[in-house]
Design an enzyme around this catalytic site. Structure first.
Site, short mmCIF file in Angstrom:
data_model
loop_
_atom_site.label_atom_id
_atom_site.label_comp_id
_atom_site.label_asym_id
_atom_site.label_seq_id
_atom_site.Cartn_x
_atom_site.Cartn_y
_atom_site.Cartn_z
N LYS A 25 0.87 -1.18 0.00
CA LYS A 25 0.00 0.00 0.00
C LYS A 25 0.90 1.22 0.00
CE LYS A 25 -2.01 2.93 1.96
NZ LYS A 25 -1.73 4.34 1.61
N GLU A 70 9.50 1.67 10.91
CA GLU A 70 10.51 2.74 10.77
C GLU A 70 9.75 4.04 10.88
OE1 GLU A 70 13.53 1.91 10.46
OE2 GLU A 70 13.39 -0.14 9.74
N CYS A 107 13.58 10.95 6.94
CA CYS A 107 13.43 10.57 8.34
C CYS A 107 14.77 10.58 9.05
CB CYS A 107 12.78 9.19 8.44
SG CYS A 107 13.59 7.93 7.46
N GLU A 138 9.62 16.72 14.76
CA GLU A 138 10.07 16.47 13.39
C GLU A 138 9.36 17.44 12.45
OE1 GLU A 138 8.82 12.77 11.49
OE2 GLU A 138 10.89 12.44 10.86
P1 NAI Z 1 1.61 8.58 7.62
O1 NAI Z 1 2.19 7.79 8.73
O2 NAI Z 1 0.28 9.18 7.81
O3 NAI Z 1 1.50 7.69 6.30
C1 NAI Z 1 2.42 6.69 5.90
C2 NAI Z 1 1.66 5.54 5.25
O4 NAI Z 1 0.77 4.95 6.18
C3 NAI Z 1 0.79 5.95 4.05
O5 NAI Z 1 0.84 4.93 3.09
C4 NAI Z 1 -0.59 6.04 4.67
O6 NAI Z 1 -1.62 5.87 3.76
C5 NAI Z 1 -0.55 4.89 5.65
N1 NAI Z 1 -1.48 5.00 6.79
C6 NAI Z 1 -1.88 6.13 7.43
N2 NAI Z 1 -2.72 5.82 8.43
C7 NAI Z 1 -2.86 4.47 8.43
C8 NAI Z 1 -3.61 3.54 9.24
N3 NAI Z 1 -4.38 3.95 10.23
N4 NAI Z 1 -3.50 2.22 8.94
C9 NAI Z 1 -2.72 1.80 7.94
N5 NAI Z 1 -2.01 2.61 7.15
C10 NAI Z 1 -2.08 3.95 7.39
O7 NAI Z 1 2.63 9.68 7.27
P2 NAI Z 1 2.31 10.96 6.34
O8 NAI Z 1 1.04 11.62 6.76
O9 NAI Z 1 2.44 10.55 4.93
O10 NAI Z 1 3.48 11.90 6.70
C11 NAI Z 1 3.36 12.76 7.81
C12 NAI Z 1 4.61 12.78 8.63
O11 NAI Z 1 5.15 11.46 8.87
C13 NAI Z 1 5.75 13.52 8.00
O12 NAI Z 1 5.57 14.90 8.09
C14 NAI Z 1 6.89 12.98 8.82
O13 NAI Z 1 6.93 13.63 10.07
C15 NAI Z 1 6.55 11.54 9.00
N6 NAI Z 1 7.17 10.68 8.00
C16 NAI Z 1 8.24 9.89 8.34
C17 NAI Z 1 8.84 9.09 7.39
C18 NAI Z 1 9.98 8.18 7.71
O14 NAI Z 1 10.60 7.69 6.77
N7 NAI Z 1 10.27 7.89 8.96
C19 NAI Z 1 8.38 9.08 6.01
C20 NAI Z 1 7.23 9.90 5.75
C21 NAI Z 1 6.66 10.65 6.73
#
Ligand code: NAI
Ligand code: MG
Length: 489
Positions: free
Chosen positions: A180, A256, A290, A391
């Protein structure tokens, strides 16, 4: 010239399909906020369909029963296709999420292919353990089986590359996959599915469901009883929700999550190297990393000199259209994310940070349509402030002075995250000491972003659970079985 939006479907059981209810969503380009793709929006029912296909492929199909060498051949063929489609994949990554094209061509696409090759080779070389006790006439040895259906949920900041870190070991060790991708950057995951279809991957082994997380396809993957494990990269808050949801069916999880990594510049550092490395450490990929060294700790005896050079270097970075090969900083992934980053600039000013450069959007000419932010540096920041604790995930650096190495270590540890870190020093003892004492998953000494895929990758504290890489991925994506044989005496 406006191009027609690309039509992006799910990939389920070896076929590209629409959502069962026909729903779609628009993916916009952060370059100009125009719609670039119309994407199938996965519901719970679409996730069920994908899990069903992955389940059948695992329980009845050839993939888990093949030799690692047979799987290796198919995965290498997919890597060949990825490499042969490099320009197209790179162009889509740039258009969909705003990553500079030079970076996509040189790093994201070749590394994606390499990650698949690495894990395919690794799995073929895998071995198990034996615990012979000839004095008791007992031989114990281990077998490793694939775990089953793997849900891979990925973020938007390195779409294909982070997908490959999950999908590659999952497939190489004989699992089947439902991927996904992030809703902000959906296109290349579907192209990846095309590459695997072309390579002859059996049906149902790799499925891609597009769409959102909460109450949609993403969440369903974390609750579906037919899913055996969840590997997730994204926000720490999302990790908590996924863990709670996955608990009901006792799924194996690997996370992660976010970071706020300290980058420590000692007075004895090679200053040219430190300036270059710490600039790259925060401004690469517009700060949407990240692992970013997003807290810059600088020893006070070199603070003023270092800061002057740092600000000058930040001002030299080229912000622009990511399709231009000379661009170093592209637009932020979405207008929502742009608002979040700009709100931190306001917070930093309120908290008393000294804004040395940037702090504003870049709106020259065509750039006005996109989500561009100038490289921003706040000096004289207190480590307890929100801009030093949270962050930001954008091109915003905060600089904190310190006096002694003990103080630097204490400051580095005074944060809820523990993903990465850097130390810039020519003193071997300092390097080892900082590496030992900072609570973090990776510590780079005089470098950034260098990765050996055999090494563990992951975070401590709120930055994650589990590790990826070589044997660590093997551990996560396989089940160990002990076989105990009583030999005749
Ligand atoms: P997010 O954690 O909301 O989304 C990441 C993935 O999880 C996406 O594919 C999303 O559709 C999915 N997702 C979201 N809620 C879910 C749920 N309840 N169950 C299953 N899947 C779910 O992150 P988002 O909103 O894209 O980014 C926001 C913040 O996250 C960024 O500003 C940053 O702070 C952090 N981030 C950290 C990353 C890393 O590599 N550690 C990468 C991207 C974002
Ligand atoms: Mg997009």
């Amino acid at each position: 010239m406006t191009e027609q939006p690309k039509q992006v479907q799910h990939f389920i059981d070896g076929a590209f399909v629409d959502s069962l209810d026909g729903a779609t969503f628009d993916s916009v380009s952060p370059i100009d906020n125009a719609v670039v793709a119309q994407v199938a929006e996965g519901s719970t029912a679409d996730a069920d369909r994908a899990v069903g296909a992955a389940r059948r492929a695992f329980d009845e199909g050839p993939w888990p029963r093949m030799s690692p060498a047979q799987r290796r051949a198919i995965i290498h063929r997919a890597a060949d296709v990825i490499e042969s489609r490099r320009d197209e994949l790179a162009a889509w990554e740039t258009r969909d999420m705003g990553k500079p094209i030079a970076e996509c061509l040189a790093k994201d696409v070749p590394r994606t292919a390499y990650n698949f090759r690495f894990f395919a080779d690794y799995a073929e070389q895998a071995h198990t353990e034996a615990f012979p006790k000839p004095w008791d006439r007992v031989l114990t040895y281990t077998l490793r089986d694939p775990v089953g259906v793997s849900a891979c949920i990925s973020p938007w900041n390195f779409p294909m590359m982070l997908e490959s870190w999950k999908v590659a070991p999952a497939l190489a060790f004989g699992n089947t996959v439902v991927l996904k991708p992030a809703e902000q950057s959906p296109v290349t995951a579907s192209l990846l599915a095309e590459c695997f279809a072309e390579a002859g991957l059996p049906e149902g082994v790799l499925n891609v469901v597009q769409g959102f997380g909460p109450d949609a396809a993403g969440e369903r993957l974390t609750t579906h009883p037919g899913v055996d494990l969840v590997t997730f990269t994204g926000e720490s808050a999302t990790g908590r929700i996924i863990m709670a949801n996955a608990a009901k069916t006792l799924k194996r999880v690997s996370f992660e999550l976010g970071g706020k990594s300290a980058s420590i510049v000692m007075a004895d550092a090679d200053m040219d190297l430190a300036v270059k490395g710490t600039i790259d450490g925060i401004f690469r990929n517009q700060g949407e990393v990240c692992l970013a060294g997003s807290r810059l700790l600088v020893q006070r005896s070199v603070y003023d000199e270092f800061l002057a050079r740092y600000v000058a270097a930040a001002e030299e970075l080229v912000v622009g259209d990511p399709r231009d090969p000379s661009t170093q900083i592209g637009p932020l992934v979405s207008t929502e994310h742009l608002d979040k980053v700009m709100s931190y600039v306001e917070i930093g000013q309120r908290e008393g940070g000294k804004l040395m450069t940037g702090g504003h959007r870049v709106t020259d000419g065509e750039l006005a349509k996109g989500n561009y932010v100038a490289p921003t540096v706040f000096a004289d920041v207190d480590n307890s402030w929100r801009i030093a604790q949270e962050e930001i995930f954008g091109p915003v650096q905060v600089v904190v002075p310190f006096d002694t190495v003990d103080e630097a270590i204490a400051l580095a540890n005074a944060n809820r995250y523990g993903l990465a870190g850097m130390v810039w020093t020519t003193n071997l003892n300092t390097a080892h000491r900082v590496a030992q004492e900072v609570r973090t998953g990776t510590m780079w000494v005089n470098c950034f972003f260098v990765r050996d895929l055999r090494a563990p990758f992951g975070g401590m504290k709120d930055s994650g659970i589990g590790r990826e890489g070589g044997a660590y991925s093997e551990e996560f994506f396989t089940e160990s079985k002990a076989v105990v044989i009583q030999l005749p005496s």
